[in-house]
Each structure stands twice: as structure tokens, then as C-alpha cells.
Motif scaffolding. Structure first.
Motif, PDB file in Angstrom:
ATOM      1  N   THR A 194       0.869  -1.178   0.000  1.00 31.82           N
ATOM      2  CA  THR A 194       0.000   0.000   0.000  1.00 31.82           C
ATOM      3  C   THR A 194       0.898   1.217   0.000  1.00 31.82           C
ATOM      4  O   THR A 194       1.872   1.284   0.760  1.00 31.82           O
ATOM      5  N   ASP A 196       0.750   4.939   0.881  1.00 29.60           N
ATOM      6  CA  ASP A 196       0.011   6.042   1.487  1.00 29.60           C
ATOM      7  C   ASP A 196       0.498   7.344   0.858  1.00 29.60           C
ATOM      8  O   ASP A 196       1.709   7.562   0.721  1.00 29.60           O
ATOM      9  N   VAL A 220      -6.851  -5.370   6.691  1.00 31.93           N
ATOM     10  CA  VAL A 220      -5.986  -4.311   7.211  1.00 31.93           C
ATOM     11  C   VAL A 220      -4.612  -4.884   7.532  1.00 31.93           C
ATOM     12  O   VAL A 220      -4.497  -6.019   8.008  1.00 31.93           O
ATOM     13  N   ASN A 250      -4.713   6.205  -0.624  1.00 30.86           N
ATOM     14  CA  ASN A 250      -3.760   5.106  -0.653  1.00 30.86           C
ATOM     15  C   ASN A 250      -3.944   4.314  -1.936  1.00 30.86           C
ATOM     16  O   ASN A 250      -5.063   4.141  -2.412  1.00 30.86           O
ATOM     17  N   GLN A 252      -3.037   0.747  -3.808  1.00 32.81           N
ATOM     18  CA  GLN A 252      -2.613  -0.625  -3.551  1.00 32.81           C
ATOM     19  C   GLN A 252      -2.031  -1.229  -4.822  1.00 32.81           C
ATOM     20  O   GLN A 252      -2.641  -1.140  -5.903  1.00 32.81           O
ATOM     21  N   ASN A 266      -7.903   4.055  -2.849  1.00 31.47           N
ATOM     22  CA  ASN A 266      -8.865   4.530  -1.850  1.00 31.47           C
ATOM     23  C   ASN A 266      -8.528   5.976  -1.486  1.00 31.47           C
ATOM     24  O   ASN A 266      -7.447   6.234  -0.952  1.00 31.47           O
ATOM     25  N   SER A 270      -5.649   5.041   5.094  1.00 25.57           N
ATOM     26  CA  SER A 270      -5.647   3.581   5.122  1.00 25.57           C
ATOM     27  C   SER A 270      -5.622   3.083   6.558  1.00 25.57           C
ATOM     28  O   SER A 270      -5.282   3.817   7.492  1.00 25.57           O
TER      29      SER A 270
END
Length: 333
Positions: A194, A196, A220, A250, A252, A266, A270
Motif C-alpha cells: 500500500t 500512502d 488491514v 492510498n 494498492q 482509496n 488507510s
């Protein structure tokens, strides 16, 4: 300086994020409170903020007006939405909130709508020549000629709910019937990361921190490690600039042969954001400074490389009267 009060929605289990904003205000020497909302009076995050309110579901037609009431009552200046369902809603109302002095750390309605829809995300990335997982709707599948493995997930969904690896046609047909409104993606091999990222309110990317998802629990990151990988950082910046991200997001990706491929985006904080903050990329503090009108310079690649995070469970204990004292704000309006 006036009070810098921050509202974080859907407090739930987001205790580290809430505490990061509390600590950022203190560290910056800025007077202010962190306010939280949630629909469940037993959400632990509520009890780590300075004030808290019980609100209805995002789908309630009164939701935005209730949040406005909280903002007015608490003199909120910065609002942090945290769950996918509400992101397009706040994207639509960001300007009207700003007119009342509340800056919402959110991307536009269109950006949030694209990111919440995995098929639209893949289409958008392909149109912008950004490497991404090939994605099909059920109607587009040529089932007899597919190559496995594949990955099936809800077209709009959170975490890992309804997401399934698919190894053969039998499994595919089963999950196509079982999962509501699914999409099918090519199965991407490699290590999962991920990234960020944080952009300012004019969509200028300030920071992007890749972290490997070593152990995942309920969608998560449970254990992870930062990696200063220029290719992933550059890819995240391309994604953010194409989508005109504002605030946190974030990206992925899967990393194979040193090449990252995007499979989900997203436009929110996160679940693994505590690792990024601990690595020196203090997104909460930077958002507060931006809201104060201060300049935050881009600092791409400036974070602790190789920092590991291992999460554990904790609990809070509430006397019955403390929990029962909380009443839904909707009932007061």
C-alpha cells in the motif's frame, strides 16, 4: 490563532489515527480539540477524542445536516471522512462546507466515485496509461477461454469482504452467483504494497510512502514494513495527479520484477497509516498546518526506510453509565 478543531467521522477502531491528530495539535502548539462521530456508542475510537457524537448511518438523508450541526457546535475547521460510503457524499458537499469555514480533506465527488468503483478505476487508469490489473464485469467475461488464477471481488466494497481468489471455472461460476455486483481481475503475482499518499488542497502531492503488507487481517495490515522504492513513489504521484487527489489517499499495488501494478485506490486514510506516520510522514500534522494556511513543502522519499510495524489488540473498559450517557445527536435535532 483561532481554535483548530478537527472532526473525524466513523471513529470505529481508528484509535491510532485519532491519537495522531490529538498529538499533532499538541506538538504544533495549536489550541484545539479532536471530535469524533460514529453510529455505535461502543466504538472505541470515540473515547480517545475530546468530544464525541452518535450519528446515523451515512445513508440516512439527515446525515450531512447532522454533521454540519456537529461542525457548527464544535467550531470545526478541518473534517476528515474515513469510510468509503461517505467519500462521494463529502466530495459533493466540500464547497458548501468550506463556505461555512470547514475544510473537508476529500477529493472531488467524481474522483471518489471512480475510486469506489473498481471497474471505473481500472478504466480510468488504462485511459491514462497507468499500469493496472485488467478488470472485467461478468458480462465481459469469455468464461470458456479464461486463464486462471483470477481474483473476484465486489465492484464496490471495503477491505477484503467478498474478495476471493479463483482457480477454476467452477469456483468462478460459484462466486459470480454468490458475490453481489462483482468484478473479476487478473491475478497479480508479487509482493503486495500500500502506498500512502497525501496531497494538499490544490492536489500537489506532498508525500508518498510505500509499505509492504506482510500480514493482513480482515483487510488491514497487521504487520508491515516501509520501503523507499522510487518506482512505486513515482507511480503513486502519477495516480494522484491523474485523479487530482486532495488530502489523503492510498494506492494498492503488487510489485513483481521491480515493476508495480495498481489494483485498487482509496481516497482516504488507510488502516495501516500508523506505520507511515511513525516513519516520519506525519500526514495529520501536515493537514492541520495546511488548514492553518501554512505552506507544507513536498518531501517525496523522506521517511524512515525499512521501519516495521507489528500490531496487537488492546481494549478499553467503560462503566455502564458512561456508555449509556451517550445519545444519538439525531434525537436532539
Amino acid at each position: 490563532m483561532h481554535e483548530m478543531n478537527v472532526l473525524i467521522t466513523a471513529a470505529s477502531r481508528r484509535v491510532p489515527l485519532i491519537l495522531s491528530f490529538v498529538q499533532a495539535l499538541k506538538r504544533l502548539g495549536i489550541r484545539g480539540n479532536v471530535v469524533t462521530t460514529d453510529m455505535d456508542r461502543l466504538s472505541p475510537g470515540l473515547y480517545f477524542s475530546d468530544r464525541h457524537y452518535i450519528v446515523p448511518l451515512t445513508t440516512d438523508p439527515r446525515y450531512i445536516s447532522i454533521i454540519r450541526s456537529v461542525c457548527f457546535k464544535e467550531r470545526v475547521r478541518l473534517l476528515i471522512p474515513t469510510i468509503d460510503d461517505e467519500l462521494p457524499i463529502f466530495g459533493s458537499h466540500a464547497e458548501s462546507f468550506l463556505a461555512t469555514g470547514v475544510r473537508v480533506a476529500i477529493s472531488s465527488h467524481d474522483t471518489c466515485t471512480i475510486c469506489n468503483d473498481k471497474y471505473l478505476t481500472a478504466q480510468f487508469l488504462s485511459e491514462h496509461a497507468i499500469p493496472c490489473a485488467r478488470t472485467w464485469t461478468p458480462e465481459q467475461l469469455d468464461i470458456p477461454n479464461l486463464t486462471y488464477p483470477l481474483f473476484l471481488k465486489p465492484r464496490s466494497g471495503r477491505g477484503s469482504v467478498g474478495a476471493h481468489p479463483v482457480d477454476n471455472e467452477r469456483q468462478l461460476r460459484y462466486f459470480l452467483d454468490e458475490v453481489p455486483d462483482p468484478v473479476v481481475q487478473e491475478y497479480l503475482p508479487g509482493r503486495e504494497f500500500t502506498i500512502d499518499l497525501l496531497a494538499d488542497f490544490n492536489s500537489k502531492v506532498i508525500s508518498a510512502v510505500p509499505r509492504e503488507r506482510l500480514v493482513i487481517r480482515s483487510g488491514v495490515t497487521d504487520r508491515g514494513q516501509t520501503l523507499n522504492h522510487p518506482g512505486m513513489i513515482q507511480l503513486a504521484v502519477r495516480v494522484a495527479e491523474a485523479l487530482q487527489i486532495r488530502g489523503p489517499a492510498n494506492v494498492q499495488v503488487k510489485l513483481k520484477d521491480d515493476q508495480p501494478t495498481v489494483f485498487e485506490i482509496n481516497p482516504r486514510f488507510s488502516g495501516g497509516i500508523p506505520l507511515t506516520i511513525a516513519s516520519g510522514a506525519d500526514f495529520p500534522a501536515w493537514l492541520i498546518e495546511l488548514r492553518c494556511g501554512r505552506r507544507v513543502r513536498p518531501c517525496l522519499g523522506k521517511f524512515t526506510d525499512g521501519l516495521m510495524m507489528s500490531c496487537y489488540e488492546s481494549a478499553i473498559f467503560l462503566p455502564d453509565e458512561a456508555a449509556n450517557a451517550m445519545r444519538p445527536l439525531a434525537a436532539q435535532l
